[in-house]
Design a protein around this motif. Sequence first.
Motif, PDB file in Angstrom:
ATOM      1  N   ARG A   1       0.366  -1.450  -0.358  1.00  0.00           N
ATOM      2  CA  ARG A   1      -0.137   0.186   0.170  1.00  0.00           C
ATOM      3  C   ARG A   1       0.959   1.556   0.026  1.00  0.00           C
ATOM      4  O   ARG A   1       2.351   1.387   0.178  1.00  0.00           O
ATOM      5  N   TYR A   2       0.173   2.473  -0.210  1.00  0.00           N
ATOM      6  CA  TYR A   2       0.712   3.358  -0.399  1.00  0.00           C
ATOM      7  C   TYR A   2       0.591   4.338   0.733  1.00  0.00           C
ATOM      8  O   TYR A   2      -0.737   4.442   1.098  1.00  0.00           O
ATOM      9  N   VAL A   3       1.365   5.633   1.271  1.00  0.00           N
ATOM     10  CA  VAL A   3       1.242   6.398   2.156  1.00  0.00           C
ATOM     11  C   VAL A   3       1.716   7.573   1.478  1.00  0.00           C
ATOM     12  O   VAL A   3       2.465   7.942   0.367  1.00  0.00           O
ATOM     13  N   TYR A   4       1.276   8.479   1.914  1.00  0.00           N
ATOM     14  CA  TYR A   4       0.951  10.160   1.117  1.00  0.00           C
ATOM     15  C   TYR A   4       2.238  10.854   2.159  1.00  0.00           C
ATOM     16  O   TYR A   4       1.169  11.038   3.442  1.00  0.00           O
ATOM     17  N   PHE A   5       2.889  11.474   1.856  1.00  0.00           N
ATOM     18  CA  PHE A   5       3.753  12.543   2.412  1.00  0.00           C
ATOM     19  C   PHE A   5       4.580  13.065   2.195  1.00  0.00           C
ATOM     20  O   PHE A   5       5.508  13.486   0.807  1.00  0.00           O
ATOM     21  N   ALA A   6       4.040  14.597   1.865  1.00  0.00           N
ATOM     22  CA  ALA A   6       4.926  15.825   2.251  1.00  0.00           C
ATOM     23  C   ALA A   6       6.163  15.979   2.820  1.00  0.00           C
ATOM     24  O   ALA A   6       6.286  16.883   3.738  1.00  0.00           O
ATOM     25  N   LEU A   7       7.000  15.546   2.543  1.00  0.00           N
ATOM     26  CA  LEU A   7       8.467  16.211   2.436  1.00  0.00           C
ATOM     27  C   LEU A   7       8.808  17.665   2.001  1.00  0.00           C
ATOM     28  O   LEU A   7       9.468  17.749   1.300  1.00  0.00           O
ATOM     29  N   ILE A   8       8.828  18.067   3.147  1.00  0.00           N
ATOM     30  CA  ILE A   8       9.107  19.842   3.014  1.00  0.00           C
ATOM     31  C   ILE A   8      10.692  19.743   3.469  1.00  0.00           C
ATOM     32  O   ILE A   8      10.966  19.273   5.328  1.00  0.00           O
ATOM     33  N   LEU A   9      11.757  19.928   2.694  1.00  0.00           N
ATOM     34  CA  LEU A   9      12.435  20.369   2.947  1.00  0.00           C
ATOM     35  C   LEU A   9      12.973  21.506   3.746  1.00  0.00           C
ATOM     36  O   LEU A   9      13.965  21.750   4.469  1.00  0.00           O
ATOM     37  N   SER A  10      11.896  22.915   3.712  1.00  0.00           N
ATOM     38  CA  SER A  10      12.764  24.076   3.667  1.00  0.00           C
ATOM     39  C   SER A  10      12.293  24.427   5.529  1.00  0.00           C
ATOM     40  O   SER A  10      12.201  25.531   5.733  1.00  0.00           O
ATOM     41  N   GLU A  11      11.500  23.207   6.209  1.00  0.00           N
ATOM     42  CA  GLU A  11      11.168  23.114   7.692  1.00  0.00           C
ATOM     43  C   GLU A  11      11.524  22.553   8.487  1.00  0.00           C
ATOM     44  O   GLU A  11      12.024  21.443   8.653  1.00  0.00           O
ATOM     45  N   PRO A  12      12.378  23.410   9.479  1.00  0.00           N
ATOM     46  CA  PRO A  12      13.250  22.824  10.233  1.00  0.00           C
ATOM     47  C   PRO A  12      13.013  21.805  11.245  1.00  0.00           C
ATOM     48  O   PRO A  12      12.760  20.126  11.553  1.00  0.00           O
ATOM     49  N   LYS A  13      11.887  22.231  11.574  1.00  0.00           N
ATOM     50  CA  LYS A  13      11.045  21.074  12.541  1.00  0.00           C
ATOM     51  C   LYS A  13      10.759  20.186  12.095  1.00  0.00           C
ATOM     52  O   LYS A  13      10.954  19.295  12.614  1.00  0.00           O
ATOM     53  N   ALA A  14      10.015  19.972  10.763  1.00  0.00           N
ATOM     54  CA  ALA A  14       9.890  18.259  10.170  1.00  0.00           C
ATOM     55  C   ALA A  14      11.021  18.351   9.430  1.00  0.00           C
ATOM     56  O   ALA A  14      10.776  16.540  10.287  1.00  0.00           O
ATOM     57  N   TRP A  15      11.852  18.733   9.173  1.00  0.00           N
ATOM     58  CA  TRP A  15      12.746  17.905   8.707  1.00  0.00           C
ATOM     59  C   TRP A  15      13.700  17.057  10.095  1.00  0.00           C
ATOM     60  O   TRP A  15      14.166  16.133   9.962  1.00  0.00           O
ATOM     61  N   LYS A  16      13.521  17.786  11.345  1.00  0.00           N
ATOM     62  CA  LYS A  16      14.468  17.167  12.597  1.00  0.00           C
ATOM     63  C   LYS A  16      13.520  15.915  12.571  1.00  0.00           C
ATOM     64  O   LYS A  16      14.299  14.763  13.218  1.00  0.00           O
ATOM     65  N   ALA A  17      12.245  15.896  12.812  1.00  0.00           N
ATOM     66  CA  ALA A  17      11.590  15.259  13.095  1.00  0.00           C
ATOM     67  C   ALA A  17      11.463  14.015  12.367  1.00  0.00           C
ATOM     68  O   ALA A  17      11.530  12.474  12.740  1.00  0.00           O
ATOM     69  N   LEU A  18      11.702  14.294  11.309  1.00  0.00           N
ATOM     70  CA  LEU A  18      12.173  12.997   9.968  1.00  0.00           C
ATOM     71  C   LEU A  18      13.638  12.164  10.302  1.00  0.00           C
ATOM     72  O   LEU A  18      12.995  11.894  10.181  1.00  0.00           O
ATOM     73  N   VAL A  19      14.395  13.631  10.584  1.00  0.00           N
ATOM     74  CA  VAL A  19      15.708  12.087  10.221  1.00  0.00           C
ATOM     75  C   VAL A  19      15.610  11.737  11.987  1.00  0.00           C
ATOM     76  O   VAL A  19      15.984  10.042  12.204  1.00  0.00           O
ATOM     77  N   ASP A  20      15.186  12.236  12.233  1.00  0.00           N
ATOM     78  CA  ASP A  20      15.145  11.225  14.054  1.00  0.00           C
ATOM     79  C   ASP A  20      14.509  10.227  14.187  1.00  0.00           C
ATOM     80  O   ASP A  20      14.559   9.062  14.625  1.00  0.00           O
ATOM     81  N   TRP A  21      12.424  10.141  13.087  1.00  0.00           N
ATOM     82  CA  TRP A  21      12.089   8.808  13.090  1.00  0.00           C
ATOM     83  C   TRP A  21      13.068   8.144  12.539  1.00  0.00           C
ATOM     84  O   TRP A  21      12.932   6.563  12.365  1.00  0.00           O
ATOM     85  N   MET A  22      13.646   8.505  11.388  1.00  0.00           N
ATOM     86  CA  MET A  22      14.247   7.307  10.971  1.00  0.00           C
ATOM     87  C   MET A  22      16.456   7.042  11.358  1.00  0.00           C
ATOM     88  O   MET A  22      15.862   6.071  11.471  1.00  0.00           O
ATOM     89  N   ASP A  23      16.033   7.533  11.942  1.00  0.00           N
ATOM     90  CA  ASP A  23      17.622   7.806  12.686  1.00  0.00           C
ATOM     91  C   ASP A  23      16.916   6.662  13.953  1.00  0.00           C
ATOM     92  O   ASP A  23      17.665   5.393  14.269  1.00  0.00           O
TER      93      ASP A  23
END
Length: 402
Positions: A252-274
């Motif tokens: 199945r697919y998920v929809y995920f808006a990958l926003i590179l310019s938003e520092p908070k969203a970027w940190k949350a993504l990296v922490d989750w992946m890490d």
Amino acid sequence: MAPHALAGLKVVEIANDVGGEFTGLLLAQQGAEVVKLEPPEGSPTRRVGPFAKGREAPDTSLNFWFYNSNKKSVAADLTAPGGRAALTRLLADADILVTTLQPAALTAAGLDLAALCEAHPKLIVLSVTPFGLTGPWADYKSSDLVALAAGGPLNSCGYDDHSIPPIRPGGNQAYHSAASFAQIGVMLALLERQKTGRGQLLDVSMHEACAVNVELANPYWFYPRVHVHRQTCRHAQPSPTQSALFRCADGRYVYFALILSEPKAWKALVDWMDAKGMAVQLTDPAFSDVAYRQQHFHEVQELVECFFLIQDSHEAYHDGQAAGLPIGVLNAPEDLFDDEHLQARGFFVDVEHEGVGKVAYPGPIYRFSSFGEVARTAAPKLGEHTERVLGDAARIPEEVAP
């Protein structure tokens, strides 16, 4: 608890398409009494499938059931004297008349909407038609697809591959847009009637409703004079944007808006992946710089694609939401019956249908804290309420009887 929001209002509906029927349904679901006036052979929408248990008949259309629940049915031929007498009887104490008849059809039925307003000063006459009551296209035929095409939204719907023509979104969106504007207009007309005591004629065009429902296309053209281009499962834009669909381990697919310019969203993504051992080089301090992230976007995209491929779609959805990220699972319509959130809110309700049993319907569109909930009831059989609504008058002219 107070009565229903529109309790006490009587609506007469003369609708031969989904736009008018959905308008009537929206009013019925707020507690208005909606009387559907149909020709003796029934509304054309009764012949739209699919049909219950595959048996095609006026009272088995699932399409008709949905759009006409909570209504009453009176059968009458408006082209005959008895039918016009029935309409006069219905309008005597009505608050709102909803009609989808175009100008030529109104003339053929001997109906003059302006004259009806004069004859019934408190009546709100709502016309919901493909192109409005005036203009060179007033009597042109339409459909949901034609309206989306002529109004503009269709050109923004489709895939990245522009060798594939535009794709119509499902769900009768053109009709529903017109109905939504019609409902808002009726509410405004009712407020005006409270002040003045008079109704009015309200002209709603599905073409115009679609023309203001093209999202980003209008502002991009009105101001910088640029066109937007359709993209797969994302907003049409002047320039292509990155894909937002990611395949998961369960297919199945998920929809995920990958926003590179938003520092908070970027940190949350990296922490989750890490936390799952998938961040790899994204933890490098260089990636804390927006410009660097944008220059190395292909690396980010590839890692995120791999990251979702090791997860179940619902696991990714819940974990991503817990991290505060904009992510959602792509559900098929049939998946919604098992959706835990909709179940928790009691969204689907069972309605008993004679000879069929219980049928699941979407629940109330509105949930008021100050009004009682309107119970969902089955759509009426053809002419089911003719005698009950019209009383003795139903037995006088033959044209009124179904």
